[in-house]
Design a protein around this motif. Sequence first.
Motif, mmCIF file in Angstrom:
data_model
loop_
_atom_site.group_PDB
_atom_site.id
_atom_site.type_symbol
_atom_site.label_atom_id
_atom_site.label_comp_id
_atom_site.label_asym_id
_atom_site.label_seq_id
_atom_site.Cartn_x
_atom_site.Cartn_y
_atom_site.Cartn_z
ATOM 1 N N SER A 5 0.854 -1.183 0.000
ATOM 2 C CA SER A 5 0.000 0.000 0.000
ATOM 3 C C SER A 5 0.882 1.222 0.000
ATOM 4 C CB SER A 5 -0.908 0.001 1.251
ATOM 5 O OG SER A 5 -0.124 -0.002 2.430
ATOM 6 N N ALA A 6 0.255 2.385 -0.042
ATOM 7 C CA ALA A 6 1.025 3.627 -0.053
ATOM 8 C C ALA A 6 1.844 3.733 1.227
ATOM 9 C CB ALA A 6 0.071 4.810 -0.160
ATOM 10 N N ALA A 62 2.134 8.636 -3.848
ATOM 11 C CA ALA A 62 2.565 7.376 -3.237
ATOM 12 C C ALA A 62 3.323 6.493 -4.223
ATOM 13 C CB ALA A 62 1.351 6.629 -2.678
ATOM 14 N N THR A 63 2.891 6.468 -5.478
ATOM 15 C CA THR A 63 3.553 5.610 -6.465
ATOM 16 C C THR A 63 4.987 6.053 -6.699
ATOM 17 O OG1 THR A 63 1.427 5.221 -7.558
ATOM 18 C CG2 THR A 63 3.423 4.728 -8.812
ATOM 19 N N GLU A 64 5.187 7.356 -6.898
ATOM 20 C CA GLU A 64 6.544 7.874 -7.113
ATOM 21 C C GLU A 64 7.403 7.691 -5.868
ATOM 22 O OE1 GLU A 64 3.842 9.705 -10.019
ATOM 23 O OE2 GLU A 64 3.786 9.372 -7.852
ATOM 24 N N TYR A 65 6.795 7.870 -4.696
ATOM 25 C CA TYR A 65 7.575 7.720 -3.469
ATOM 26 C C TYR A 65 7.998 6.264 -3.261
ATOM 27 C CZ TYR A 65 8.907 8.118 1.428
ATOM 28 O OH TYR A 65 9.616 8.088 2.605
ATOM 29 N N GLU A 66 7.109 5.339 -3.573
ATOM 30 C CA GLU A 66 7.446 3.920 -3.438
ATOM 31 C C GLU A 66 8.604 3.555 -4.363
ATOM 32 O OE1 GLU A 66 5.328 -0.469 -3.944
ATOM 33 O OE2 GLU A 66 4.168 1.370 -4.173
ATOM 34 N N HIS A 67 8.568 4.063 -5.586
ATOM 35 C CA HIS A 67 9.652 3.787 -6.525
ATOM 36 C C HIS A 67 10.967 4.392 -6.042
ATOM 37 C CE1 HIS A 67 11.703 3.055 -10.303
ATOM 38 N NE2 HIS A 67 11.957 4.348 -10.431
ATOM 39 N N TRP A 195 9.375 12.125 -7.552
ATOM 40 C CA TRP A 195 8.552 12.169 -6.335
ATOM 41 C C TRP A 195 8.349 13.608 -5.871
ATOM 42 C CZ3 TRP A 195 10.789 13.190 -1.233
ATOM 43 C CH2 TRP A 195 9.801 13.216 -0.233
#
Length: 274
Positions: A5-6, A62-67, A195
């Motif tokens: 998840s985020a 969240a997607t950019e931060y996870e990457h 991000w």
Amino acid sequence: MHMNSAPHLLTEDQPEYERILDDALRHAHERPDLAAVGERLNPVQLRTMAMAATALITAAAATEYEHYVKAREEIRAAAAGPDEDGEPDTGAHGARQSGAGVGVVITVLAPVLAGTAAVIFLLIGYILKALDPPPSFARTMVGAGWFFAAAMAAAILVAAVGLLVTALRNGSTSVDAEEHGEEFPEDVARAREAWRHALLERGILPFLRDALADPGAAPAARIPHRSPNRIPKIGYSRPDFTSPDDGPAAAPRPTFTSPDFTSPDFGGPEHEPE
């Protein structure tokens, strides 16, 4: 690092979030959609609200931060580089650290040992020279004492130069770290920049626009601001609590001159008993 998840904002990335937020507020006057900053809500209020809504704002990127976090952790894991047995690397880097440690110990102990030897040899040598006749080795003891004194001075000079070089090296390293942050390869730097851009454009700026458009819906503006002379209307205007002095509109009060309470003895002549 697996994320289903985020992810929540890591502690090491909190200062970066605050820097992006402060920069957005600092240049708010350059954006027409944030022109109301300072009129409805001031920058301090907006910053407080944005800090309270950190999880909501960062979820937009969240997607950019996870990457970014995943790429950063992979680089760090590769840099740590445990050996085949899973033990920490004790190769050239460990040898350099060990050599540096030995050098520090020698640099610290050399002046102390040389100074102690100089005091002992000089003290004994001059005591022996004071004897009559002085022993033949008294001059040798004094010479050895002055030799160790010179060695102590040289060791102190070397230690001072070493401390100065170390301070200059650490100072330049800290300045570079403050200006450029942690150095990462190009792919990690791109992920970090993506991000930052997503956090600003999809998280921080929309939050600030919504807060300015509807301050009442913002968390910090939900606290009611009542006047000290204003009494909340919570059922205090019912007719049961109306004073009889309010005028003709007041409810009629029951009288206490009911015939039930009049005695025949107090009637007029027409009510005399037969």
